[in-house]
Scaffold this active site. Structure first.
Site, mmCIF file in Angstrom:
data_model
loop_
_atom_site.group_PDB
_atom_site.id
_atom_site.type_symbol
_atom_site.label_atom_id
_atom_site.label_comp_id
_atom_site.label_asym_id
_atom_site.label_seq_id
_atom_site.Cartn_x
_atom_site.Cartn_y
_atom_site.Cartn_z
ATOM 1 N N ARG A 146 -41.969 6.547 -26.668
ATOM 2 C CA ARG A 146 -42.400 5.585 -27.680
ATOM 3 C C ARG A 146 -43.824 5.932 -28.126
ATOM 4 O O ARG A 146 -44.673 6.291 -27.309
ATOM 5 C CB ARG A 146 -42.403 4.159 -27.115
ATOM 6 C CG ARG A 146 -41.032 3.546 -26.961
ATOM 7 C CD ARG A 146 -40.357 3.245 -28.309
ATOM 8 N NE ARG A 146 -39.070 2.604 -28.146
ATOM 9 C CZ ARG A 146 -37.894 3.248 -28.073
ATOM 10 N NH1 ARG A 146 -37.853 4.564 -28.169
ATOM 11 N NH2 ARG A 146 -36.770 2.570 -27.923
ATOM 12 N N HIS B 9 -38.032 10.607 -34.831
ATOM 13 C CA HIS B 9 -37.289 9.768 -33.872
ATOM 14 C C HIS B 9 -35.802 10.146 -33.848
ATOM 15 O O HIS B 9 -34.924 9.314 -34.119
ATOM 16 C CB HIS B 9 -37.461 8.276 -34.190
ATOM 17 C CG HIS B 9 -37.225 7.393 -32.990
ATOM 18 N ND1 HIS B 9 -37.960 6.262 -32.725
ATOM 19 C CD2 HIS B 9 -36.327 7.485 -31.965
ATOM 20 C CE1 HIS B 9 -37.523 5.696 -31.600
ATOM 21 N NE2 HIS B 9 -36.515 6.429 -31.128
HETATM 22 P P1 NAP Z 1 -35.407 4.170 -17.410
HETATM 23 O O1 NAP Z 1 -34.174 4.707 -16.768
HETATM 24 O O2 NAP Z 1 -35.648 2.704 -17.354
HETATM 25 O O3 NAP Z 1 -36.651 4.927 -16.736
HETATM 26 C C1 NAP Z 1 -37.961 4.560 -16.974
HETATM 27 C C2 NAP Z 1 -38.870 5.304 -16.004
HETATM 28 O O4 NAP Z 1 -40.236 4.993 -16.317
HETATM 29 C C3 NAP Z 1 -38.638 4.915 -14.553
HETATM 30 O O5 NAP Z 1 -38.745 6.020 -13.720
HETATM 31 C C4 NAP Z 1 -39.793 3.945 -14.289
HETATM 32 O O6 NAP Z 1 -40.222 3.889 -12.949
HETATM 33 C C5 NAP Z 1 -40.888 4.568 -15.124
HETATM 34 N N1 NAP Z 1 -41.936 3.585 -15.407
HETATM 35 C C6 NAP Z 1 -41.841 2.426 -16.091
HETATM 36 N N2 NAP Z 1 -43.026 1.784 -16.095
HETATM 37 C C7 NAP Z 1 -43.872 2.549 -15.381
HETATM 38 C C8 NAP Z 1 -45.237 2.417 -15.021
HETATM 39 N N3 NAP Z 1 -45.967 1.369 -15.392
HETATM 40 N N4 NAP Z 1 -45.799 3.399 -14.282
HETATM 41 C C9 NAP Z 1 -45.071 4.470 -13.882
HETATM 42 N N5 NAP Z 1 -43.764 4.656 -14.196
HETATM 43 C C10 NAP Z 1 -43.178 3.706 -14.945
HETATM 44 O O7 NAP Z 1 -35.480 4.591 -18.940
HETATM 45 P P2 NAP Z 1 -34.727 5.800 -19.665
HETATM 46 O O8 NAP Z 1 -33.332 5.421 -19.955
HETATM 47 O O9 NAP Z 1 -34.984 7.044 -18.919
HETATM 48 O O10 NAP Z 1 -35.508 5.808 -21.067
HETATM 49 C C11 NAP Z 1 -36.922 5.998 -21.135
HETATM 50 C C12 NAP Z 1 -37.447 5.678 -22.515
HETATM 51 O O11 NAP Z 1 -37.087 6.714 -23.423
HETATM 52 C C13 NAP Z 1 -36.877 4.429 -23.173
HETATM 53 O O12 NAP Z 1 -37.535 3.266 -22.723
HETATM 54 C C14 NAP Z 1 -37.100 4.683 -24.645
HETATM 55 O O13 NAP Z 1 -38.337 4.130 -25.032
HETATM 56 C C15 NAP Z 1 -37.173 6.194 -24.752
HETATM 57 N N6 NAP Z 1 -36.074 6.783 -25.555
HETATM 58 C C16 NAP Z 1 -36.394 7.492 -26.684
HETATM 59 C C17 NAP Z 1 -35.388 8.091 -27.407
HETATM 60 C C18 NAP Z 1 -35.711 8.914 -28.624
HETATM 61 O O14 NAP Z 1 -34.793 9.274 -29.360
HETATM 62 N N7 NAP Z 1 -36.945 9.266 -28.851
HETATM 63 C C19 NAP Z 1 -34.053 7.977 -26.994
HETATM 64 C C20 NAP Z 1 -33.773 7.232 -25.868
HETATM 65 C C21 NAP Z 1 -34.796 6.642 -25.131
HETATM 66 P P3 NAP Z 1 -39.237 3.334 -11.804
HETATM 67 O O15 NAP Z 1 -38.132 4.389 -11.686
HETATM 68 O O16 NAP Z 1 -40.095 3.309 -10.608
HETATM 69 O O17 NAP Z 1 -38.706 2.030 -12.290
HETATM 70 C C1 GLV Z 2 -34.128 5.330 -28.835
HETATM 71 O O1 GLV Z 2 -35.273 5.423 -29.143
HETATM 72 C C2 GLV Z 2 -33.659 4.555 -27.737
HETATM 73 O O2 GLV Z 2 -34.432 3.780 -27.173
HETATM 74 O O3 GLV Z 2 -32.472 4.715 -27.394
#
Ligand code: NAP
Ligand code: GLV
Length: 309
Positions: free
Chosen positions: A224, A272
């Protein structure tokens, strides 16, 4: 049972067709053609509907159209007690693995410099390290971070990670908690951001953090825009402390014409698109949770509103 779909960026007809296949008895309505408010039990949303979610008296689940939910938690007045889910889908994960691997190799193999040489009609070779000579640090070792860590390892990179809670991924050094951030950053030739935007992570990539990275490091942000203090990033690119930044996300999207990020040196911007939810597999996932709503079973991929992800 009726579902209200609300997104300015996703094609409702694609999702309607996907639900017709996976859950033909579901009535699929598209914002703002809501019909009778009391029919709506499921909200499938990307763009916040402001206070409108409060208007559905029988709402049973709010499903984010993406993996991230920051926009819903921060931008919407949510009804209390209605669970929120997010997308955790193999296709979404695959898209992010491809995007991260592509740009990690793009930085490693100095593609931006070759593109500039090509513009200048300059046949010029540069030394490039092997992947095993460089360390990629993944900020956020969740669903996407873990999958990317494995792909980066497979191609040879040394991989480290930072998360809130301690993780055990073979071959990936894990740093957990705020106290370990600087030790983690010091290991990263390439920093990949894959953490959610929450009150704790807003603006986390600022000049202080950037300056702890080794000189010449690259930043790849697939998460983000709000994680990054954009003025600090531009300054680090101008000074050469960062050799390149790849951004799929920016604070303001679409990034407006004239924004200084467009013209910053050594920057690559994608709009994005790192990983967009696939309607067919996304609708299957949401349908499975709707079945759980119907049977009263616990939902999958629940968001913790307190943690913000
Ligand atoms: P997720 O499974 O919830 O993983 C989030 C990770 O971030 C976890 O390891 C979490 O730690 C860590 N985290 C959260 N807050 C933290 C903090 N304050 N300090 C240190 N670590 C922290 O999420 P995901 O499914 O992998 O997705 C991640 C992000 O990618 C989404 O939230 C979204 O914003 C972004 N995204 C972008 C796109 C795009 O097209 N650009 C597509 C999809 C997603 P813990 O494991 O300890 O909880
Ligand atoms: C895309 O940005 C998502 O959060 O899936």
């Amino acid at each position: 049972m009726s579902l209200i779909f609300c997104s300015r960026t996703d094609d409702p007809e694609e999702w309607r067709a996907a639900f017709a296949e996976h859950m033909p008895d579901l009535e699929f309505r598209v914002w703002p053609n809501v019909g009778a408010l009391e029919d709506i039990e499921i909200a499938l949303v990307w763009d916040p509907m402001d206070r409108q979610l409060l208007d559905f008296p029988n709402l049973k689940m709010i499903a984010s159209l993406g993996a991230g939910v920051d926009h819903l938690l921060a931008g919407t007045t949510l009804p209390t007690g209605v669970p929120m889910t997010r997308i955790v889908d193999d296709n979404l994960t695959q898209g992010m693995r491809e995007w991260v691997l592509l740009y990690a190799l793009y930085c490693l193999r100095r593609v931006p410099e070759y593109l500039a040489f090509q513009q200048a009609e300059d046949w010029h070779r540069l030394a490039a390290p092997f992947a095993y000579e460089r360390s990629v640090g993944i900020m956020g070792l969740g669903v996407l971070g873990e999958a990317c860590a494995k792909s980066l390892q497979e191609i040879g990179f040394q991989v480290s990670s930072w998360s809130r809670r301690k993780k055990n991924l073979p071959g990936v050094d894990n740093y957990a908690g705020a106290d370990t951030l600087d030790d983690f950053l010091a290991t990263c030739n390439i920093l990949v951001c894959l953490m959610p935007l929450t009150p704790l992570t807003e603006g986390i990539i600022d000049s202080r953090v950037i300056n702890v990275l080794p000189k010449g490091a690259c930043l790849i942000n697939g998460a983000r825009g709000g994680l990054v203090v954009e003025a600090d990033l531009i300054e680090a690119l101008q000074s050469g402390h960062l050799s390149h930044a790849v951004l799929d996300v920016t604070r303001q999207e679409p990034l407006p014409a004239g924004d200084p990020l467009w013209r910053a040196p050594n920057i690559t911007i994608t709009p994005h698109v790192a990983s967009i939810t696939d309607a067919m597999s996304g609708a299957l996932l949401v349908s499975k949770n709707i079945c759980r709503v119907r049977t009263g079973e616990a939902l999958h991929h629940l968001v913790d509103p307190k943690a913000g992800y």
